[in-house]
Scaffold this active site. Structure first.
Site, PDB file in Angstrom:
ATOM      1  N   ILE A 223      -7.580 -11.058   6.107  1.00 32.61           N
ATOM      2  CA  ILE A 223      -6.047 -10.558   5.550  1.00 32.61           C
ATOM      3  C   ILE A 223      -5.866  -9.081   5.928  1.00 32.61           C
ATOM      4  O   ILE A 223      -6.592  -8.165   5.834  1.00 32.61           O
ATOM      5  CB  ILE A 223      -6.096 -10.792   3.754  1.00 32.61           C
ATOM      6  CG1 ILE A 223      -4.753  -9.960   3.283  1.00 32.61           C
ATOM      7  CG2 ILE A 223      -7.277 -10.007   3.175  1.00 32.61           C
ATOM      8  CD1 ILE A 223      -3.733 -10.971   3.125  1.00 32.61           C
TER       9      ILE A 223
ATOM     10  N   TYR B 120      -7.705  -5.924  -5.308  1.00 35.95           N
ATOM     11  CA  TYR B 120      -8.189  -7.109  -5.763  1.00 35.95           C
ATOM     12  C   TYR B 120      -8.396  -7.235  -7.217  1.00 35.95           C
ATOM     13  O   TYR B 120      -8.253  -8.340  -7.886  1.00 35.95           O
ATOM     14  CB  TYR B 120      -9.411  -7.606  -4.721  1.00 35.95           C
ATOM     15  CG  TYR B 120      -8.815  -7.681  -3.433  1.00 35.95           C
ATOM     16  CD1 TYR B 120      -9.554  -6.961  -2.248  1.00 35.95           C
ATOM     17  CD2 TYR B 120      -7.927  -8.742  -3.058  1.00 35.95           C
ATOM     18  CE1 TYR B 120      -8.953  -7.080  -0.981  1.00 35.95           C
ATOM     19  CE2 TYR B 120      -7.518  -8.875  -1.655  1.00 35.95           C
ATOM     20  CZ  TYR B 120      -8.025  -8.054  -0.761  1.00 35.95           C
ATOM     21  OH  TYR B 120      -7.561  -8.378   0.603  1.00 35.95           O
TER      22      TYR B 120
END
Lengths: 167, 169
Positions: free
Chosen positions: A89, A135
């Site tokens: 990502i 995250y």
């Protein structure tokens, strides 16, 4: 400036490959990049695809440019069944903090939902504090911290030695 | 007491399920096992196959029993291409120390060589010192220890919340 998140197409390969190289440089591992653009194109868009990809595309002054991507594929848990692993990502630095990363990850999670995949997993370097914080803020669990899972790798030399024990 | 290592068949699924549960108990996470045998059969041997598996089988007095398995699938590295992930690798305790594990892992690595996979990855619990020692003896690198990689998971409500952020065209 208009940013669109969409499924990658074969014509995107050079742009994605450039971003993969940027990410490798960012992680100081550019010497580990062994794959060619042609192989990457074959693996993603050939007869037997090995990964899927979403891209973030920006239109500026009538020019289209890829400014982010996420690569993922199916994995399998013998406890839960089909899962997804998010391999890469990346959003180019000048387009960060605009929610693009969240939308790219969100696209992968939406696929997980549609495919009844109970988990989306990925790896993050402990030194990447901003990513770890991001995250965790999204509700992701650090399985290494919480459950002590360690990721191991066998590379070519070791693979061949272990393969030689096969009967 | 011959032990055969071979590719799994659909008929092995009950034996594999028993070993999956044994491994989960060993890892102290048996409450996380939601797998059903029908799902394992469909996912491993149906139209779309999500994993492959080697089993170690022992014959005794005309009966056969699965005493170990290695379950794996293909993954992808954007740096090196096709790789293998060994999801489960287990030998029942009473059959350890006989080289069965090496033969199972060797089978997976032979596939990696045949399919030109540059890496075989797997995960190990940090407290499982005997397994860590075994893998390091095989030449495996602990990427968490050496390169600080952490494994993350999105699941349940966190997964759904992220999915809601998608506005893919």
């Amino acid at each position: 400036m208009c940013i669109v998140i969409r499924k990658a197409e074969v014509k995107d390969c050079p742009g994605i490959f450039d971003l993969i190289t940027e990410l490798a440089i960012h992680e100081k591992h550019q010497d580990q990049m062994k794959i060619s653009l042609e192989k990457f194109r074959e693996d993603g868009f050939g007869d037997d695809t090995k990964f899927q990809c979403f891209v973030a595309e920006c239109e500026e002054n009538d020019t289209l440019r890829l400014i982010g991507y996420v690569i993922y594929f199916n994995t399998y848990s013998t406890w839960q069944g089909k899962c997804i692993h998010m391999e890469d990502i990346y959003v180019v630095p000048e387009y960060r903090s605009k929610g693009i990363g969240s939308k790219l990850i969100g696209s992968v999670c939406k696929v997980a939902d549609l495919q009844n995949c109970g988990r989306v997993q990925f790896i993050v370097r402990d030194s990447n504090k901003s990513a770890m914080k991001f995250y965790k803020h999204q509700g992701a669990i650090d399985l290494t911290e919480v459950q002590e899972w360690h990721l191991f790798r066998l590379t070519s030399d070791a693979i061949e030695k272990v393969a030689a024990k096969y009967d | 007491m011959p032990i055969v290592v071979r590719e799994a068949l659909q008929t092995d699924c009950q034996g594999i399920m028993d070993l999956i549960m044994e491994l989960a108990v060993y890892e102290k996470m048996e409450d996380q096992v939601k797998m059903k045998i029908e799902t394992l059969q469909e996912d491993g041997f149906g139209n779309e196959k999500y994993f492959k598996c080697f089993v170690a089988e022992r014959q005794e007095n005309g009966a056969s029993k699965l005493i170990g398995y290695a379950l794996y699938y293909y993954i992808y590295s954007t740096w090196e291409g096709k790789c293998i992930y060994m999801e489960d690798f287990y030998v029942s305790p009473e059959y350890r120390g006989k080289g069965v594990g090496s033969r199972l892992m060797g089978s997976v690595c032979k596939i990696a060589v045949e399919k030109k996979c540059a890496r075989v990855h797997f995960a190990v619990l940090g407290w499982n010192k005997s397994s860590i020692d075994y893998y390091k003896r095989q030449g495996a690198i602990d990427l968490t220890e050496v390169e600080d990689w952490h494994l993350f998971r999105l699941t349940g409500s966190a997964l759904e919340k992220m999915a809601a952020k998608s506005d893919t065209v």
